[in-house]
Design an enzyme around this catalytic site. Structure first.
Site, PDB file in Angstrom:
ATOM      1  N   GLN A   1      45.380  34.979  37.652  1.00 10.60           N
ATOM      2  CA  GLN A   1      46.142  34.203  38.640  1.00 10.60           C
ATOM      3  C   GLN A   1      46.801  33.027  37.929  1.00 10.60           C
ATOM      4  OE1 GLN A   1      43.688  33.098  42.026  1.00 10.60           O
ATOM      5  NE2 GLN A   1      44.814  34.534  43.322  1.00 10.60           N
TER       6      GLN A   1
ATOM      7  N   THR B   1      38.335  32.174  38.714  1.00  9.78           N
ATOM      8  CA  THR B   1      37.476  33.341  38.424  1.00  9.78           C
ATOM      9  C   THR B   1      37.952  34.531  39.253  1.00  9.78           C
ATOM     10  OG1 THR B   1      35.712  31.764  38.039  1.00  9.78           O
ATOM     11  CG2 THR B   1      35.048  34.039  38.248  1.00  9.78           C
ATOM     12  N   HIS B   2      39.292  34.691  39.320  1.00 11.09           N
ATOM     13  CA  HIS B   2      39.833  35.822  40.084  1.00 11.09           C
ATOM     14  C   HIS B   2      40.375  36.833  39.085  1.00 11.09           C
ATOM     15  CE1 HIS B   2      40.548  32.517  43.361  1.00 11.09           C
ATOM     16  NE2 HIS B   2      39.249  32.851  43.247  1.00 11.09           N
ATOM     17  N   ASN B   3      39.491  37.591  38.464  1.00 14.29           N
ATOM     18  CA  ASN B   3      39.888  38.632  37.503  1.00 14.29           C
ATOM     19  C   ASN B   3      39.942  39.958  38.260  1.00 14.29           C
ATOM     20  OD1 ASN B   3      37.506  36.771  36.460  1.00 14.29           O
ATOM     21  ND2 ASN B   3      39.049  36.892  34.820  1.00 14.29           N
TER      22      ASN B   3
END
Lengths: 591, 590, 235, 123
Positions: free
Chosen positions: A348, A517-519
């Site tokens: 992101q 932490t948006h993988n």
């Protein structure tokens, strides 16, 4: 050799939100379920008690609740010609660990991703033409629709206790909500949180600039709440210790106080902690998986747990790693563009401005994970014409701080010295008199952003580390320039005493500072086995008794936080398993 | 890729006693010398200041001055059909690190090993017959004599400020010294340390048991002293913080305050710290080594340092490891008994009794590293007939205190509970009123005690760990039982109020408790390239410009501490290297 | 917690007061009376690692192993619990100087520590398992058990008769815990334990001032009057 | 105390003082060996201990290029011959908790000689 254990119906790898939901749903459906969690057991009273939890250094700076890179990490590079080196210390993203996973220390932001994401390629081709999508931008339709998913969004929102304001109930626009949201069947389970000064000032300025601000939907309970399963949530205390901390008031919707305790009470369910799964096993025919091998980190013993059904719920990154380590499916190759495991990794982007208002008191320390107002005019607003700006995707704008913890939050006008008398004075003056306007932006899939196995480095079990190749592409640079400009316009309209303006994020992506932490991606869902790893029920095309949960199934990443669709898709898959797969095990979608 | 640096005459790998001596001697002889030390620089003023140095937890329990096992360690097993596992935390032995190496934190015991060790096989065959030596006991003569080494022992003793009492000067037995020692040219540079009560009580009992007690020679300066190189020593303060600590009073002979500063003042010498040597390079012909590759651990960069002479002085274990990693010489194989690199690894054994004397005050906290009295009647005393006891080697009897700090040393009579009121009372009562009588014993080389590379585990540089296969054999068990008997008889003669009797060490060797950092063998010296890695000048038989210095050259291990011969051999090799530079070729025809 | 400088007069006064109280009461010096008369309970130093359950367990262990008597205050008053907490929160707890690369094998005792757990992880899993064992066997967690049951459990645990059901190997954890109690009792007060040098005073260890060149003879076979100082006192 | 006795005692003290003044600097240099391991006599060269150049008559902990322990900083004494003599007799008694790793010189004669030597050499 690994000690072989008695077979079970379902083995869940990892016990966060997705593992927790499946543990409850499937054990209630009579299946014998075993969950293998590599971390330790977690409970509010033992692990998040005041005053211990009020420790910014331990939980925020030293990542106490997160994965330990000394045991397992990734190697990182921006492009395939660069040598990947290990992420030796956590930075840009913080995968969780332990019972409850990231669901224990998230902020709670819960969004409904809509057909704008699920039909991204067809939408853009239709409106802007095929050529509008760059050749290397490997976005594709997901194979699922918002309408199919709506009832499961609703189920997850009511389980996690989301506070928010509906903007569109069955086609009727509701004042105060997001006018651009897809139609909801009903309101959020809880009214929005109390607003903060920063949120209010942002909302006023945004409206004045023609935006449609609304309160962020978030799993911080605005008042005490009992969810449909009977789990009780306390009222949020606006303590300012939300992301990276467990909630001592049981006010933040988390798996360890909702779905997991219910599963634990069910005799069909067994939880084994400190169980590190190193491999998913498959039969000689290569059609079915047969179970997993795991090591007990308590004593180093190795076990084999046979199962009819294997479901990976170990956070997006670890799900992909396990598929690659176990040789499940064809690994993606960026040169030939063949293979699917590792394909379409997305992250992101973002930008932000800091506004200083002499004499105003924002009390940043009184806040919670989702306390901010949001504007979606450049995100889920279909009418926003991307054409002239030449980018695909969208970004949301928001005003307000999730907390004021002083090691990391000390806003200073740019140019302030980093130490000494002037620094002290500025820190004292502006800590309470500054606010931020920030944005989080989508990232479209790209041929050269992907996972594979590193040829050199190994984890604490002697297995190859996963290698992440990622950088922002021109599409994201363009969107980011547009974002910075939009933020600065709003910020200037609020005529702050001084302003640190937003700047576009166009430098190569760095693993060092925390970003998000948006993988997503790596085992993406899709309409056919050549371009996706799992079908619309998150069932592996190759192994019909293997399901993969989590954001790793997203073919691209939107501006929104992922937990909404992650939770909904899990309920959706649970339903598919209970209603159809259990009765007649086989592919749920003909290839 | 590794950046290639300018060639030098000699590169020294590791800067402890042996590296320090060679650095000083060779740079003084005009050679351009570079030393690569993986640790940091040390100085008394900065690193061994009171009160920071007075910290038993940090220096003794947490091994501050030792090698970090997280970076590099060994895998351990007792015999070839057991699976070797990593020594994940330091225990049984503590390799040092940093400029000064173990020479900073040793206790200072400095002995002269004699022909009893250098000619061990011929001596025993001659006196007890060939068959007295068991088949698997692969002991062999070293190829050097005490007479050749005597002047170099003298040199090292004077440089390191050894306090002691000569027992035999030019064949003349001296009262108060060790009557069994080989003839010395002259006295120790310093008189013995002031005896503590435990020494006196032990010596009296030993005398009337017919033994010949004498003060242990140790590099703790009994009074202020200036060594032949002009280095000034303070007087030892008996502070009780000796082993595993640096000496704040500059009273303990250590390389960082003797030979290293002198080398540093010599423009021919350059020291690079934080330089981790990962490989020794050899030329195509396989006859010469050409230099080393090392990594600068400050930034991860790799360098190649070419040199006409390579000297390995990186402590016994690391010397062998580097030879194996670099493929120098043929690795030893216990099955075929072919190859020499890794052959004849030896350790040390021991036993000890604790004697409790109600009402006496031994003040265990007041001691120097060498505050102990010894007796060699079962060691260098060749008249002691091993025949009827059926074992080879010897053990040195001694009593005293070295570093009796309270976390590690709290003597209580056997059977005292491990905690609670009674435990507290016993601990308080006996801490100052107990003493011990112990032995350190030799270990003979064995076919199945050796080093090789581990097939599974790797160090922080991705290189295979070295694997150590070791256990005490029947020979050592027999000697251990003999020693325990002697100790217990002597202890009983001192009629203590209570006694924890000594027992022989016959269990499999364990890596867990600290025992001794006297690891020997792996690149042993000898008389032929088939059975040894180095000739008598510690020059490699295969690569004439490679010298390997340290206890790894010992063909077996004696009961004595190794630093005496290690220091002497370093000076002996320095002379040999100076001769070598005039005519670079093998110094001993194979 | 700032190291409370040793205040001799206060210590003497309280010692005198406590003995006077005992005399006037005329009762035998029962444990409770002693506890009351001993120095006022040291203010808690707070915990950086141990959670409430774990802190209660550690306090109970150190107070059981090092009970209060005329030789020294009880373990938690000497700060042994604080020492353990700080050690676990610090580098040692996180596995400093420990080789932590797999693969993981059990091996045999002579091969030493082989668990894939850092000390902090071993404590966390170990205390949970110990308490689970106590609840199963004595129906109470360790810190709620009476003294006799605590002793019975510790003896069984230390002699390998306790097995933690799907927990770490019990005896490995006991060995580490016992070593840390000893370290906490005798290491320099800097590290949180051995407060007021109570451990050193108990055995007459003189602490950091150790210039004994003259003392060797002067005090041969005589009691050395130790009034120990720690590193902080000389810094 | 009759004045005679008082006068006589004072005289004794003077002589004793004088006697100590006539320490033998030659022997003093030998005794000074004990100090050379840590103290230099040249100005400005500090090692484990501070340089003793010009120490006679200087206040304790005065050199700014040496890191003295707090004990010396608190001591606020001047290195007169008398203080030097008391200090060398028992360093921990005059300046408790100082860091000098030296137990002291019990013999008054040694102290007198070494102070005499220091008086001459350390100008």
């Amino acid at each position: 050799m690994a000690q072989k254990l008695k077979g079970v119906d379902v083995v869940l790898v990892g016990l966060g939100w997705t593992g927790g939901i499946l543990a409850k749903e499937l054990s209630e459906a009579g299946m014998k379920v075993v969950a293998l969690e590599r971390g330790a057991m977690r409970s509010t009273e033992k692990d998040f008690a005041v005053p211990m939890i009020r420790d910014e250094l331990r939980y925020s700076a030293r990542n106490d609740l997160m994965q330990n890179p000394a045991k397992d990490t990734l190697t990182i590079r921006n492009n395939p010609s660069q040598e990947a080196l290990p992420m030796r210390r956590l930075g840009s993203f913080l995968p969780g660990e332990g019972v409850g996973g990231a669901g224990v220390h998230w902020n709670g932001h819960t969004w409904r991703w809509t057909d704008m994401e699920f039909k991204v390629r067809s939408l853009y081709e239709e409106r802007y033409g095929k050529a509008y999508i760059p050749a290397d931008m490997t976005i594709q339709d997901w194979g699922i629709t918002y309408a199919e998913l709506e009832p499961y969004y609703d189920r997850f929102e009511y389980t996690a206790g989301i506070s928010g304001k509906a903007g569109n109930i069955r086609g009727k626009i509701q004042p105060g909500g997001s006018p651009f949201e897809a139609p909801r069947a009903r309101e959020y389970p809880l009214p929005p949180l109390r607003s903060s000064l920063a949120g209010e000032m942002f909302a006023v300025a945004a409206s004045a600039n023609g935006y449609h601000p609304f309160p962020r939907p978030t799993a911080n309970a605005s008042r005490a709440y009992t969810n449909p399963d009977g789990a009780r949530l306390g009222a949020c205390q606006y303590c300012g210790f939300c992301e990276r901390f467990g909630c001592e008031a049981n006010a933040k919707g988390s798996p360890h106080i909702t779905v997991i305790p219910i599963a634990m009470r069910n005799p069909n369910f067994e939880l084994r902690t400190h169980a590190w799964v190193t491999k998913v096993l498959k039969d000689s025919g290569g059609k079915r998986v047969t179970g997993v091998t795991y090591t007990s980190v308590l004593n180093g013993e190795e076990y084999e747990q046979p199962a009819q059904l294997v479901i990976l719920c170990a956070y997006a990154i670890n799900n992909v790693h396990l598929m690659l380590l176990s040789g499940l499916g064809v690994p993606y190759d960026a040169v030939t563009q063949k293979g699917v495991i590792g394909k379409n990794y997305c992250y992101q982007t973002g930008a932000g401005a800091t506004l200083f208002f002499e004499g105003r008191h924002f009390n940043p320390f009184m806040s919670t994970g989702g306390l901010s107002m949001v504007a979606d005019d450049y995100n889920t607003n279909l009418d926003f014409d991307r054409g002239p700006h030449g980018f695909i995707g969208g970004y949301s704008l928001s005003g307000g701080m999730t907390g004021g913890r002083p090691i990391s939050f000390r806003p200073l006008p740019s140019g302030t010295p980093q130490w000494g008398k002037a620094w002290k004075a500025a820190t004292a003056q502006w800590y309470g008199s500054a606010m931020t306007i920030s944005s989080s932006g989508s990232v479209m899939a790209n041929r050269y952003n992907y996972y594979d196995l590193d040829p050199t480095y190994r984890n604490a079990f002697g297995q190859p580390l996963m290698r992440m190749t990622f950088d922002y592409k021109e599409n994201e640079h363009r969107m980011s320039r547009h974002t910075a400009q939009a933020i600065n316009e709003i910020a200037k309209s609020m005529n702050p005493t001084s302003l640190n303006p937003a700047t576009a994020r166009t430098d190569p992506w760095t693993v060092v500072p925390y970003q998000s932490t948006h993988n997503t991606g790596g085992t993406i869902m899709g309409v056919n086995p050549r371009t996706s790893a799992v079908n619309k029920y998150l069932q592996s095309w190759d192994y019909h008794n293997l399901f993969v949960m989590g954001a790793s199934v997203f073919p691209h990443n939107s501006a929104y936080n992922p937990t909404g669709p992650v939770g909904a898709l899990t309920y959706w898959t649970a339903e598919a398993i209970k209603k159809r797969y259990a009765k007649n095990p086989g592919p749920l979608v003909s290839a | 890729m590794a950046t290639r640096l300018k060639e030098v005459d000699a590169v020294i790998v590791g800067l402890g006693w042996t590296g320090g001596i060679l650095a000083k001697e060779l740079s003084a002889a005009g050679l351009k010398v570079v030393a690569l030390e993986r640790g940091k620089m040390f100085s008394t003023a900065e690193d061994f200041q009171v009160p920071q140095v007075r910290d038993e937890l940090r220096y003794v329990q947490r091994h501050e001055l030792m090698q970090n096992a997280a970076r590099d360690t060994l895998t351990i097993r007792n015999n070839p059909n057991q699976e070797a596992l990593p020594m994940r935390r330091l225990g049984s032995f503590l390799p040092g690190e940093g400029a000064g190496g173990s020479g900073m934190h040793w206790s200072g015991h400095t002995w002269r090993w004699t022909d009893m060790e250098f000619k061990v096989r011929s001596r025993y065959e001659e006196r007890y017959g060939k068959s007295f030596i068991p088949a698997d006991m692969t002991i062999q003569d070293w190829g050097i004599t005490y007479a050749e080494l005597e002047p170099y022992y003298d040199k090292f003793e004077r440089v390191a400020a050894v306090s002691g009492k000569a027992g035999n000067i030019d064949g003349q037995i001296q009262p108060g010294g060790n009557p069994f020692e080989a003839p010395r040219a002259r006295e120790y540079p310093l008189p013995p340390l002031t005896p503590i009560l435990a020494n006196e009580v032990f010596s009296a009992a030993a005398k009337n048991a017919g033994y010949h007690p004498f003060p242990r020679p140790s590099a703790n300066a009994s009074r202020a002293y200036t060594n032949p190189d002009g280095v000034r020593f303070g007087a030892c303060q008996y502070c009780g913080f000796c082993q595993r600590f640096g000496c704040e009073a500059n009273a303990k002979g250590s390389p960082h305050m003797t030979v290293i500063p002198i080398a540093m003042r010599n423009p021919n010498f350059e020291l690079r710290t934080h330089a981790w040597v990962s490989k020794i390079l050899k030329d195509a012909s396989g006859k010469r080594v050409t230099g080393v590759t090392y990594t600068n651990v400050l930034n991860g960069e790799e360098f190649e340092q070419p040199a006409s002479i390579v000297l390995l002085t990186a402590y016994a274990l690391n010397n062998v490891h580097l030879m194996l990693l670099s493929g120098l010489g043929q690795p030893y194989d216990p099955v075929s008994q072919k190859g020499v690199i890794g052959k004849n690894y030896c350790y040390q054994t021991g036993a000890g009794a604790t004697l409790f004397f109600e009402g006496r005050n031994f003040n265990p906290f007041m001691s120097a590293g060498g505050s102990s009295a010894s007796a060699d009647d079962f060691n260098t005393n060749w008249d002691f007939d091993r025949g009827k006891h059926g074992w080879i080697g010897g053990y040195n009897l001694s009593s005293g205190f070295n570093t009796a700090l309270p976390i590690g040393y709290r003597p209580v009579p056997r059977g005292t509970p491990a905690w609670g009121k009674e435990w507290k009372a016993a601990t308080a009562k006996w801490y100052q009123t107990a003493m011990n009588v112990g032995v350190s014993g030799s270990v003979m080389a064995n076919r199945y005690n050796y080093f090789d590379l581990d097939p599974t585990y790797r160090n922080a540089f991705g290189q295979p760990l070295m694997r150590m296969t070791f256990d005490y054999k029947e020979n050592e068990h027999k000697m251990g039982r003999h020693a325990a008997q002697v100790i217990n008889d002597l202890a009983k003669s001192m009629n203590p109020t209570r006694l924890n009797e000594a027992t022989a060490r016959t269990e499999p060797w364990t890596v867990v408790p600290y025992q001794s950092t006297h690891n020997t063998g792996g690149t042993i010296m000898g008389t032929s390239p088939r059975s040894s890695a180095l000739n008598k000048y510690l020059q490699s038989w295969d690569y004439h410009n490679l010298f390997v210095v340290g206890a790894n050259v010992f063909a077996h291990n004696a009961s004595y501490n190794p630093t005496g011969p290690v220091g002497a051999l370093a000076y002996w090799t320095a002379d040999a290297v100076k001769r070598y530079t005039k005519n670079p070729a093998p110094l001993v025809s194979a | 917690m700032k190291n409370v400088p040793f205040n001799r007069r206060a210590f003497l006064k309280s010692a005198v007061a406590s003995s006077a109280a005992a005399v006037s009461v005329g009762l035998p010096q029962s444990a409770q009376a002693q506890q009351k008369a001993a120095a006022p309970p040291t203010p808690s130093a707070g915990y950086a690692f141990l959670n409430p359950d774990e802190a209660a367990f550690i306090e109970a262990v150190v107070d059981h192993m090092v009970p209060a008597d005329e030789l020294s205050p009880k373990g938690s008053d000497m700060g042994i619990n604080t020492f353990i907490d700080r050690a676990l929160a610090g580098g040692w707890g996180k596995g400093d100087r420990l080789y932590m690369q797999g693969p993981w094998k059990q091996g045999v005792p002579s091969q030493g520590y082989q668990l894939p757990l850092t000390p902090a992880e071993l404590y966390r899993a170990g205390i949970a398992s110990a308490n689970a064992y106590c609840v199963k066997t004595y129906s109470k967690p360790f810190d709620k058990m009476p003294e006799t049951q605590r002793q019975e459990f510790l003896v069984a645990w230390s002699t390998g008769k306790v097995n933690f059901e799907n927990g770490p190997p019990a005896r490995v954890f006991f060995t580490m815990l016992y070593q840390n109690v000893i370290e906490g009792m005798f290491s320099d007060p800097l590290y949180g334990g051995n407060q007021n040098k109570a451990g050193w005073k108990m055995i007459g260890f003189p602490g950091v001032i150790a210039v004994n060149q003259q003392n060797i003879e002067k005090y041969r076979d005589k009691k050395f009057p130790a009034n120990p100082l720690g590193i902080a006192d000389m810094s | 105390m009759t004045t005679r006795k008082v006068f006589f005692a004072a005289a004794l003290a003077v002589i004793a003082h004088a006697a100590s003044a006539q320490g033998d600097p030659k022997r003093g240099e030998k005794v000074f060996e004990e100090c050379r391991a840590c103290h230099a006599i040249e100005k400005g060269s500090n090692g484990v201990g501070p340089s003793l150049h010009g120490v006679i008559g200087r206040r304790a902990a005065e050199l700014d290029d040496f890191r003295y322990s707090p004990a010396f900083k608190r001591a606020n004494i001047t290195w007169t011959r008398q203080n030097l003599d008391a200090f060398l007799a028992d360093p921990q008694k005059l300046v408790p908790a100082n860091r000098m790793p030296y137990a002291g010189m019990p013999e008054a004669k040694d102290r007198a000689d070494v102070i005499e030597y220091m008086q001459r050499i350390l100008k």
